[in-house]
Design an enzyme around this catalytic site. Structure first.
Site, PDB file in Angstrom:
ATOM      1  N   ASP A  24       0.830  -1.213   0.000  1.00  0.00           N
ATOM      2  CA  ASP A  24       0.000   0.000   0.000  1.00  0.00           C
ATOM      3  C   ASP A  24       0.862   1.261   0.000  1.00  0.00           C
ATOM      4  OD1 ASP A  24      -2.364   1.412   0.004  1.00  0.00           O
ATOM      5  OD2 ASP A  24      -2.694   1.208   2.162  1.00  0.00           O
ATOM      6  N   HIS A  41       2.199   3.323  -8.990  1.00  0.00           N
ATOM      7  CA  HIS A  41       1.994   1.889  -9.258  1.00  0.00           C
ATOM      8  C   HIS A  41       3.170   1.342 -10.067  1.00  0.00           C
ATOM      9  CE1 HIS A  41      -1.881   2.348  -7.541  1.00  0.00           C
ATOM     10  NE2 HIS A  41      -2.435   2.975  -8.552  1.00  0.00           N
ATOM     11  N   LEU A 135      10.450 -20.682  -4.706  1.00  0.00           N
ATOM     12  CA  LEU A 135       9.550 -19.768  -3.988  1.00  0.00           C
ATOM     13  C   LEU A 135       8.175 -19.890  -4.628  1.00  0.00           C
ATOM     14  CD1 LEU A 135       9.224 -17.266  -1.976  1.00  0.00           C
ATOM     15  CD2 LEU A 135       9.468 -15.862  -4.015  1.00  0.00           C
TER      16      LEU A 135
END
Ligand code: IPE
Ligand code: IPE
Ligand code: MG
Length: 246
Positions: A24, A41, A135
């Site tokens: 955020d 972004h 991962l």
């Protein structure tokens, strides 16, 4: 400094297996520079690469990132379009790197609401990385914790109605196994950037006993060093799960 932290968290042992992050603060990062929100972004995508590689270095096995919530569809259409373009851009730019780094990537959320191009990007990265196992990266897109639980309830009802499941056998496992995260253990650590102290409809079921870490760092500024700092903080805690100390 970053290497010191990495060495420290490794020597501490007890690295969280599963880390979840609410990414955020992109808009505020941009606003403070008099830039359009979309620039935030864009810069945030670099932080995604940073934490993916930091997680691998630290030995984290699963990383689940909140990239776009169901509620984020209510943002101005130009911002939504920019975020969807960024998803396609991320897949185009990062897929080979993800594969090289052994990152199996999956998208969690309501795919039925994605546009053709976004859906295609999602399927491309999932298919290209399906055999990787170093991962496990989960990208939560058009995700809502309540929607996920409602969907699980619907699946359970359908199984009962079809005679595949007895009501007596509806237990926690029956719910967990019908969530988008079915294959994953619950997160050990949840990080939220930008200082907001709320969950915003993320992983409601899965975080029952997850350790929470809020940092004021805005997502575009978040580096692997910040990730290591969060893990070090986690390692100083005592998880009791309702019991008393040993
Ligand atoms: C997080 O940054 C990215 C998404 C929710 C898609 P924000 O866009 O929420 O940035 P702020 O919170 O407005 O600063
Ligand atoms: C949560 O951030 C969703 C993502 C990070 C993708 P928001 O910025 O949408 O959450 P609120 O509105 O501050 O609760
Ligand atoms: Mg926000």
């Amino acid at each position: 400094m970053v290497d010191d932290r990495l060495a420290q968290l490794k020597s501490n042992g007890d690295v969280p297996r599963h880390v979840a992050i609410i990414m955020d603060g992109n808009g505020r990062w941009a606003r403070s520079r008099f830039l359009p929100r979309t620039m935030g972004h864009h810069k945030g995508m670099k932080s995604v690469r940073e934490v993916v590689e930091g997680a691998i270095e630290a030995g984290v096995e699963m990383l689940t990132l909140f990239a776009f919530s169901r509620e984020n569809w209510s943002r101005p259409s130009s911002e939504v379009a920019a975020l969807m373009d960024l998803l396609a851009d991320y897949v185009a730019k990062e897929t080979s790197r993800l594969r090289k780094n052994g990152v199996r990537t999956r998208v969690l959320g309501d795919r039925s609401s994605l546009s053709g191009a976004a859906l295609e990007a999602v399927e491309t990265v999932e298919q290209a990385t399906k055999d990787e196992s170093r991962l496990q990266l989960g990208l939560c897109i058009s995700y809502s914790g309540r929607e996920e639980l409602t969907r699980a309830a619907r699946m359970i009802a359908a199984d009962v109605e079809a005679g595949r499941l007895d009501i007596e056998n509806i237990d926690e496992q029956a719910v967990s196994s019908r969530l988008y995260t079915a294959a994953l253990p619950d997160p050990d650590l949840l990080i939220r950037t930008s200082g907001e102290q709320r969950i915003s409809n993320f992983l409601l079921w899965q975080i029952a006993y997850t350790e929470l870490y809020v940092t004021s760092v805005l997502w575009p500024d978040f580096t692997r060093e910040d990730l290591f700092e969060a893990i070090l903080d986690y390692q100083r805690r005592e998880r009791r799960f309702g019991r008393v100390s040993a």
